[in-house]
Design an enzyme around this catalytic site. Structure first.
Site, PDB file in Angstrom:
ATOM      1  N   VAL A  59     -10.735   9.524  91.040  1.00 23.81           N
ATOM      2  CA  VAL A  59     -10.025  10.136  92.306  1.00 23.81           C
ATOM      3  C   VAL A  59      -8.459   9.464  91.842  1.00 23.81           C
ATOM      4  CG1 VAL A  59      -9.430   9.884  94.752  1.00 23.81           C
ATOM      5  CG2 VAL A  59     -11.602   9.856  94.096  1.00 23.81           C
ATOM      6  N   CYS A  60      -7.608  10.506  91.964  1.00 25.39           N
ATOM      7  CA  CYS A  60      -6.232  10.208  91.956  1.00 25.39           C
ATOM      8  C   CYS A  60      -5.556  10.953  93.110  1.00 25.39           C
ATOM      9  CB  CYS A  60      -5.529  10.606  90.596  1.00 25.39           C
ATOM     10  SG  CYS A  60      -5.442  12.297  90.324  1.00 25.39           S
ATOM     11  N   ARG A  61      -4.230  11.225  92.971  1.00 24.12           N
ATOM     12  CA  ARG A  61      -3.395  11.685  93.907  1.00 24.12           C
ATOM     13  C   ARG A  61      -3.696  13.252  94.103  1.00 24.12           C
ATOM     14  NH1 ARG A  61       1.837  14.160  94.759  1.00 24.12           N
ATOM     15  NH2 ARG A  61       2.423  13.879  96.521  1.00 24.12           N
ATOM     16  N   GLY A  63      -5.584  15.050  91.333  1.00 23.31           N
ATOM     17  CA  GLY A  63      -6.408  15.625  90.559  1.00 23.31           C
ATOM     18  C   GLY A  63      -6.214  15.696  88.920  1.00 23.31           C
ATOM     19  N   MET A  87      -6.474  12.869  96.490  1.00 25.87           N
ATOM     20  CA  MET A  87      -6.354  12.447  97.807  1.00 25.87           C
ATOM     21  C   MET A  87      -5.380  13.143  98.655  1.00 25.87           C
ATOM     22  SD  MET A  87      -8.341   9.686  98.407  1.00 25.87           S
ATOM     23  CE  MET A  87      -7.599   8.834  99.772  1.00 25.87           C
TER      24      MET A  87
END
Length: 99
Positions: A59-61, A63, A87
């Protein structure tokens, strides 16, 4: 590496490992409960914190970073997927977060 939806990630988060690769200041805005936080730049030195026998959802901000990390993990012998939308979409949907 496959891209999964936030709904798939939510359904799998109790079984799979959630790896959050965002920076500290981003994680301060909220994280998926139970996720392991390893910033992308520290991943290679902290791989031993991941269980190679369990799938990883990265997961990141948004994708983008998570897709690169999931590819690297797959190359290293892990089963890894990226959570599309990151996220931003997770929080936009109202899924749970911790601070």
């Amino acid at each position: 590496m496959a891209e999964i939806t936030i709904h798939d990630a939510n359904a799998r988060r109790d079984q799979d490992q959630i790896l959050d690769v965002r920076e500290d200041f981003e994680v301060a805005e909220g994280m998926i409960p139970g996720a392991l936080h390893i910033p992308m730049g520290q991943l290679m030195s902290r791989l031993d914190e991941l269980d190679k026998t369990r799938p990883v959802i990265v997961v990141c901000r948004s994708g983008n970073r998570s897709a690169r990390v999931a590819d690297a993990l797959t190359t290293a012998g892990y089963t890894a997927d990226t959570m599309g939308g990151g996220m931003l979409d997770w929080q936009g949907e109202g899924f749970p977060t911790t601070r």
